[in-house]
Design a protein around this motif. Structure first.
Motif, short mmCIF file in Angstrom:
data_model
loop_
_atom_site.label_atom_id
_atom_site.label_comp_id
_atom_site.label_asym_id
_atom_site.label_seq_id
_atom_site.Cartn_x
_atom_site.Cartn_y
_atom_site.Cartn_z
N LEU A 1 0.82 -1.20 0.00
CA LEU A 1 0.00 0.00 0.00
C LEU A 1 0.86 1.25 0.00
O LEU A 1 0.56 2.24 -0.70
N LEU A 2 1.94 1.23 0.74
CA LEU A 2 2.81 2.41 0.78
C LEU A 2 3.47 2.62 -0.58
O LEU A 2 3.54 3.73 -1.09
N ALA A 3 3.92 1.50 -1.14
CA ALA A 3 4.59 1.61 -2.44
C ALA A 3 3.63 2.13 -3.49
O ALA A 3 3.94 3.03 -4.27
N ALA A 4 2.42 1.60 -3.47
CA ALA A 4 1.45 1.99 -4.49
C ALA A 4 1.12 3.46 -4.44
O ALA A 4 0.72 4.06 -5.44
N ASN A 5 1.28 4.06 -3.26
CA ASN A 5 0.94 5.47 -3.14
C ASN A 5 2.18 6.34 -3.05
O ASN A 5 2.10 7.50 -2.66
N ASN A 6 3.30 5.76 -3.39
CA ASN A 6 4.55 6.52 -3.38
C ASN A 6 4.84 7.15 -2.04
O ASN A 6 5.27 8.29 -1.95
N VAL A 7 4.55 6.40 -1.01
CA VAL A 7 4.84 6.92 0.32
C VAL A 7 6.06 6.19 0.86
O VAL A 7 6.06 4.96 0.97
N THR B 1 -1.15 12.14 2.91
CA THR B 1 -1.20 11.62 1.54
C THR B 1 -2.16 10.45 1.43
O THR B 1 -2.99 10.38 0.51
N LEU B 2 -2.06 9.54 2.39
CA LEU B 2 -2.90 8.35 2.31
C LEU B 2 -4.37 8.70 2.45
O LEU B 2 -5.23 8.18 1.74
N LYS B 3 -4.67 9.59 3.39
CA LYS B 3 -6.07 9.95 3.58
C LYS B 3 -6.63 10.63 2.33
O LYS B 3 -7.80 10.44 2.00
N ALA B 4 -5.78 11.42 1.70
CA ALA B 4 -6.24 12.08 0.47
C ALA B 4 -6.59 11.04 -0.59
O ALA B 4 -7.47 11.25 -1.42
N ALA B 5 -5.88 9.92 -0.55
CA ALA B 5 -6.18 8.85 -1.51
C ALA B 5 -7.23 7.90 -0.96
O ALA B 5 -7.43 6.80 -1.47
N ASN B 6 -7.92 8.33 0.09
CA ASN B 6 -8.99 7.53 0.70
C ASN B 6 -8.53 6.22 1.30
O ASN B 6 -9.26 5.23 1.30
N ILE B 7 -7.30 6.21 1.75
CA ILE B 7 -6.81 5.02 2.42
C ILE B 7 -6.64 5.34 3.90
O ILE B 7 -5.95 6.30 4.24
N SER C 1 -6.08 -7.52 6.17
CA SER C 1 -6.97 -7.49 5.01
C SER C 1 -6.43 -6.55 3.95
O SER C 1 -6.95 -6.48 2.83
N GLY C 2 -5.41 -5.78 4.30
CA GLY C 2 -4.76 -4.95 3.30
C GLY C 2 -5.41 -3.61 3.07
O GLY C 2 -5.02 -2.87 2.16
N GLN C 3 -6.40 -3.27 3.88
CA GLN C 3 -7.12 -2.02 3.61
C GLN C 3 -6.54 -0.82 4.35
O GLN C 3 -6.91 0.31 4.06
N VAL C 4 -5.69 -1.09 5.33
CA VAL C 4 -5.15 0.00 6.12
C VAL C 4 -3.64 0.00 5.96
O VAL C 4 -3.02 -1.05 5.89
N GLU D 1 2.29 -8.80 2.75
CA GLU D 1 3.63 -8.24 2.88
C GLU D 1 3.64 -7.12 3.91
O GLU D 1 3.09 -6.05 3.70
N TRP D 2 4.29 -7.37 5.03
CA TRP D 2 4.34 -6.32 6.06
C TRP D 2 5.75 -6.15 6.59
O TRP D 2 6.61 -6.99 6.38
N GLY D 3 5.96 -5.05 7.25
CA GLY D 3 7.24 -4.79 7.91
C GLY D 3 6.96 -4.20 9.27
O GLY D 3 5.82 -3.86 9.60
N TYR D 4 7.99 -4.10 10.12
CA TYR D 4 7.81 -3.58 11.49
C TYR D 4 9.01 -2.71 11.83
O TYR D 4 10.16 -3.16 11.75
N VAL D 5 8.74 -1.49 12.17
CA VAL D 5 9.81 -0.56 12.55
C VAL D 5 9.41 0.21 13.80
O VAL D 5 8.24 0.21 14.15
N PRO D 6 10.34 0.86 14.46
CA PRO D 6 9.94 1.68 15.60
C PRO D 6 8.99 2.78 15.16
O PRO D 6 9.11 3.33 14.07
N PHE D 7 8.04 3.05 16.01
CA PHE D 7 7.09 4.13 15.75
C PHE D 7 7.86 5.45 15.81
O PHE D 7 8.46 5.77 16.82
N PRO D 8 7.85 6.21 14.74
CA PRO D 8 8.68 7.42 14.70
C PRO D 8 8.06 8.57 15.48
O PRO D 8 7.33 9.39 14.92
N GLY D 9 8.35 8.64 16.74
CA GLY D 9 7.72 9.65 17.57
C GLY D 9 8.44 10.97 17.60
O GLY D 9 7.91 11.98 18.03
N SER D 10 9.65 10.98 17.12
CA SER D 10 10.42 12.21 17.23
C SER D 10 10.66 12.80 15.84
O SER D 10 10.53 12.11 14.83
N ASP D 11 10.99 14.07 15.83
CA ASP D 11 11.30 14.70 14.55
C ASP D 11 12.73 14.45 14.12
O ASP D 11 13.12 14.80 13.01
N THR D 12 13.51 13.87 15.02
CA THR D 12 14.89 13.55 14.67
C THR D 12 14.98 12.06 14.43
O THR D 12 14.69 11.27 15.34
#
Lengths: 290, 308, 448
Positions: free
Chosen positions: C179-185, C200-206, C286-289, C310-321
């Motif tokens: 889903l991220l790839a498909a929306n160039n995110v 971006t995703l919300k604008a694409a109704n995802i 289900s691939g919708q989110v 296809e999924w991945g898992y990374v730390p939640f990016p809570g900081s701006d750095t």
């Protein structure tokens, strides 16, 4: 002259022929209202039934859709995995034993209170009423059963269900409606106290007794927490413990659980249908003499 | 009341026969509850081999007055009253109406009776499951139904008031069957002749109900009022299944249970505090006791007045 | 009549009150208790676990192997609902009816620190203080586990009271690669990127994110990375809040509250508040989110729901750095302890020793997908690969250190331990939420 009770509609319908229009509208409204209520009940219950026919992936994808097929797989799986035969037998034993023992003891208590055959009957009733309000005393009760040596013992477990203040309230209130003349009549016939209770009180209170028996049985049948704490050998498990195989930490196998629940509920539902005959004005004909 | 079954030794019969029920009650119910009351004045943890100290009213002080937690306890108490009133009024009236209707010779009464009583048979966990499914917010059945009327709801995940309202709905749905059955048993005691006599006197249906049925139903009315009021004050398991322990929605029964098993404030390894939990449950008991006894007293007075 | 039941009541009370101290042997099937140490183990070993299907399956096989290796021993395992575990552990230990228990699902967390006043010992500590858990410091198999895990998860007052079965991570976020790839995110590595991605995703109704909002905790646990990125030293944060040197109303906290509000109100999909905790992985699979903040424990459920996903898992990016977002916070999970007064201590120790054997332990890790606490074991599932780069930076989360003062209000733990913002909570203003959190905390700190 026999006494038949309960069918208000019969009397009304029989007695009134003239304002036919009005009654028809009334009956129509009654049906409409009942059907509305029925829908409110069928709707959610249908969810349970539909879930029992789904496969787990189907359910996870969409919990509220129709099942793809109506196979009985879940039911068979539930029967096997949850060890139904043995655990169901255990549950039946606990339920029947506790309900029978309790109801018998309760009838003798209730009639004595309702008729004030014992001094302090009113206080006794208040005491039982208070039992209704009492907080659940899980740990002290546990310490008691442990001290009595009845831990992990069916007898100890059944003992927990030999008290039910709701039943006492229902029975006492109901027994107050039994005509007092019957007492005198029975005594004149030469009845002792025991015969009086068994031949007069029991049949006349059958609606209340049936109600109480059903409610009590359901409570014992569905109990899980007390069974978890007090019955630690698998041989003693009731069926509610058997269902644990379908629980997960982050998700339960709802479809099979639903199938299991439907199977467990069936005996109690049948019991209720049978008991309705007594609850709704059963054996009262011929009771009043003279 | 007059006892007709003999004097002397046989006068003891009623006493003798009620002893089993009484003994069991004291042993299994009253005894442990008294122990709970005693524990509430201690700092017991519920584990053996620990010193148990008498701390008097300290647990009560903490529960009722200590900091913001105590204020939340009071809010919970208030919320429990609201729950009780809403559930009792609606469940009682609906139960009465349904029972009266089903007491007529309409077709399919047996079916309706069993259907409405079915949730009682299923038990709390399943009632909760059914409604969790039914109230699924993203396109579930109720969501679609309300959508037809243009109404939106977040159901059980929504704001506290909304979730609370839905739990009231489920509570009533689940227990209506019991109220109905008790009324049906009560209606069964009213003989046909009484209705016929009233009809012959030219009474309208409403008059029949008000002057004949209602007074004769007093015992069933009393039973149902007491059971519903007390039951709804103590109810909490539906909240457990439907909403979980959410601030703003709990009721006293849930608070008592959670205190006993440490599911309350933040922190993951809550403590075992049997003494404190006992105090919480005694507070709830006191509330229910006062309300329950008052209701019972008023009802008995009314019954004596009406039925003599 | 009255008098007799007063007497009976008094007796019942006495029995109930004294019964707690008595140690009565349960009236069950006879078990041959073993002679003193050194002799071969025999008899019945009673194990109590909670319902966790992969764990149950593993245990059943493990028990069979153990019985085969030790003829004369049978393992009697009972499974209870997780909700009933605390009670069952308590009652069975009191009845001296069990040999192996799980006294905690969070390691030895919530220890009372010197700066905390007026708080109570956590349940696992109370069990130790009551002498119900066996001191196993000198057992050989304890050395199979990593020393850090031993110290952090199962040590109390210098002694070891159990083995740490593993840990989990909860400050990460799952993402839908396709889903991220498909929306160039691009995969967000900072908070700003995360916000942009969601827009971006919300604008694409995802829908950007989902969680099991109905159960409450999945939402604030999912956002753990927010707190973690802002305060990597979580124990210090707890201390600061307790001593007053840190307040929820500090200006340094303001952006944290704002982020929680954005997370709850804008990033989460509509209707998430109604999704049950156990339905959330399926929703994501289900691939919708696009994304699904949550703990490592969801991986198995996601894969079961949709193996090809296809999924991945990374730390939640809570900081701006970006550099701040490299930590993974989590907790130690199950601990297995021996009942000090159980009927078959030697059998229990043999069982635990077999469990701690590296080969068996690896099988355990593979089954329940925990992050291993034994140095030689590896988490072979996909989640293991995803987490591996961050494991050096594994830290214990705030939740495991936090103990609320008596009398504190619900929100004393702030947005880290509560859902404060709409639609999962009732606040829309970050400042109001901060004020409430601090006042709830103060109520406890100032109560006597």
């Amino acid at each position: 002259m026999s006494t038949t009770t309960g069918s208000e509609g019969q009397a009304l319908a029989g007695a009134a022929a003239a304002p036919g229009r009005r009654i028809d509208l009334g009956r129509l409204a009654a049906y409409a209202f009942l059907i509305l209520i029925a829908i409110a009940y069928i709707g959610p219950l249908l969810m349970l039934v539909l879930t029992a026919f789904k496969t787990l992936p189907e359910f996870t994808k969409d919990a509220t859709s129709l099942p793809a097929s109506f196979s009985l797989d879940n039911f068979f799986e539930a029967w096997d995995k949850a060890n139904f035969p043995q655990y169901l037998l255990n549950t039946a034993i606990y339920t029947v034993a506790s309900t029978v023992i309790f109801v018998v003891s309760a009838v003798f208590l209730a009639i004595a209170i309702a008729r004030r055959f014992v001094r302090g009957g009113g206080t006794l009733f208040t005491l039982f009423l208070i039992a209704l309000f009492l907080p659940a005393a899980l740990i002290p009760q546990f310490q008691l059963i442990l001290a009595l040596g009845l831990y992990n013992n069916p007898i100890g477990y059944i003992m927990l269900f030999l008290v039910n203040p709701i039943a006492i309230v229902i029975l006492v209130n109901y027994m107050r409606t039994i005509p007092i003349e019957l007492d005198e009549a029975a005594a004149i016939e030469g009845c002792g106290y025991l015969r009086y209770v068994l031949t007069i009180v029991l049949p006349l209170s059958s609606p209340a007794i049936a109600t109480v028996a059903v409610l009590h049985a359901i409570g014992v049948w569905n109990e899980l927490v007390l069974a978890t704490i007090y019955l630690t050998s698998a041989d003693f498990y009731p069926i509610t413990r058997g269902l644990i195989v379908f629980n997960g930490v982050y998700g339960n196998n709802w479809p099979v659980l639903a199938a299991a629940v439907l199977m467990i509920t069936l005996p109690m539902a049948v019991f209720f249908v049978l008991a309705q005959r007594w609850i709704i004005g059963g054996v009262t004909a011929g009771a009043v003499k003279g | 009341m007059a006892y007709h079954f003999g004097g002397g030794r046989s006068r003891a019969a009623p006493y003798a026969f009620l002893v089993p029920a009484l003994f069991l009650y004291v042993l299994v119910s009253l005894g442990p509850s008294l122990a709970t009351a005693v524990y509430s004045f201690t700092d017991a943890t519920g584990l053996p081999n620990q010193p148990i100290n008498w701390i008097g009213l300290e647990n009560y002080r903490e529960f009722l007055t200590l900091g913001a937690a105590a204020q939340e306890n009071w809010a919970t108490l208030f919320r429990t009253f609201i729950f009780c009133v809403a559930v009792t009024v609606i469940q009682f009236s609906l139960g009465l109406l349904v029972a009266v209707l089903l007491n007529q010779k309409l077709r399919g009464t047996k079916f309706f009776r069993t259907l409405i009583f079915l949730p009682v048979i299923l038990g709390v966990t399943i009632q909760g499951l059914i409604w969790t499914l039914f109230l699924y917010p993203l396109g579930g059945p109720m969501d679609n139904l309300l959508g037809l009327f243009g109404v939106q709801s977040e159901f059980l995940g929504g704001q506290p008031m909304e979730a609370f309202a839905w739990v009231i709905v489920v509570q009533i749905w689940s227990n209506l069957g019991m109220t109905m059955v008790i009324f049906l048993a009560g209606l069964a005691t009213i003989p046909n002749e009484v209705y016929e006599a009233a009809r012959i006197d030219g009474a309208s249906r409403w008059q029949v109900f008000r002057e004949v049925t209602w007074p004769l139903l007093t015992p069933a009315v009393n039973t149902n009022l007491v059971l519903t009021i007390v039951g709804s004050l103590q109810a909490w398991q539906l909240f457990l299944v439907l909403t979980g322990y959410r601030p703003g929605t709990q009721v006293m029964g849930y608070l008592v249970y959670a205190t006993g098993f440490g599911a309350t404030s933040g922190g993951t390894s809550a403590s075992l505090r049997q003494g404190y939990a006992a105090a919480a449950s005694i507070v709830l008991f006191a509330v229910v006791l006062v309300i329950g006894l008052t209701v019972q007293y008023l009802l008995r007075r009314r019954e004596a007045r009406l039925l003599g | 009549m009255r008098k007799s039941f007063v007497v009976a009541a008094a007796v019942a009370m006495l029995v109930a009150a004294c019964g707690g101290g008595a140690t009565t042997a349960p009236s069950v099937a006879p078990d041959a208790t073993q002679p003193g140490g050194g002799a071969a183990v025999s008899g019945e070993v009673r194990v109590l676990i909670h319902q966790n299907p992969p764990l149950v399956t593993f245990m059943e096989e493990f028990n069979k192997k153990f019985e085969a290796a030790n003829p004369g021993v049978t393992v009697d395992m009972a499974v209870v609902n997780a909700a009933d575990l605390t009670t069952s552990v308590q009652t069975r230990l009191m009845a001296n009816d069990v040999d192996i228990v799980i006294p905690t699902l969070t390691g030895f967390s919530g220890q009372v620190q010197p700066y905390m006043k007026n708080v109570l010992a956590p349940a696992w500590q109370q069990l130790i203080d009551a002498g119900l858990l066996l001191d196993i410091t000198d057992q050989a198999f304890v050395k199979n586990y990593g020393p850090v895990a031993i110290v952090d998860a199962v040590t109390y007052m210098g002694k070891v009271y159990g083995v740490p079965a593993g840990s989990v991570v909860y400050s990460g976020i799952y993402y839908n690669k396709d889903l991220l790839a498909a929306n160039n995110v691009a995969l967000p590595t900072t908070w700003a990127e995360l916000e942009a991605a969601c827009t971006t995703l919300k604008a694409a109704n995802i829908p950007c994110m989902t969680a099991g909002g109905k159960d409450g905790w999945p939402v604030f646990v999912g956002a753990y990375g927010l707190a973690g990125a802002a305060f990597p030293a979580q124990a210090a944060l707890v201390e600061g809040l307790w001593t007053g040197s840190t307040k929820w109303t500090d200006s340094s906290m303001a952006s944290l509250f704002e982020k929680y509000q954005t997370y709850s109100g804008e990033m989460m999909e509509d209707g998430a508040s109604g999704i049950a905790g156990d339905a959330a992985p399926g929703r994501f699979a289900s691939g919708q989110v696009a994304m699904f903040p949550g703990g490592s424990w969801y991986a198995a459920a996601i894969e079961a729901a949709e193996p090809a996903f296809e999924w991945g898992y990374v730390p939640f990016p809570g900081s701006d750095t970006a550099a701040d977002n490299k930590y993974m916070f989590g907790k130690y999970d199950m601990v297995y302890s021996v009942a000090a007064k159980g009927p078959n201590k030697d059998g229990a120790l043999a069982w635990l020793s077999a469990f701690s054997d590296p080969a068996n332990y690896q099988a355990f890790v593979d089954a329940v997908q925990f992050i291993p606490t034994q140095p030689g074991a590896t988490l072979n599932a996909k989640i293991g690969t995803e987490i591996a780069p961050y494991l050096e930076n594994f830290k214990i989360g705030f939740e495991q250190y936090w103990v609320a003062p008596k009398g504190a209000g619900t929100f004393a733990g702030g947005p880290i331990l509560n859902n404060m913002f709409k639609p999962f909570g009732t606040f829309d203003d970050p400042q109001a939420a901060a004020t409430q959190a601090q006042s709830d905390l103060d109520a406890g700190l100032q109560a006597e």
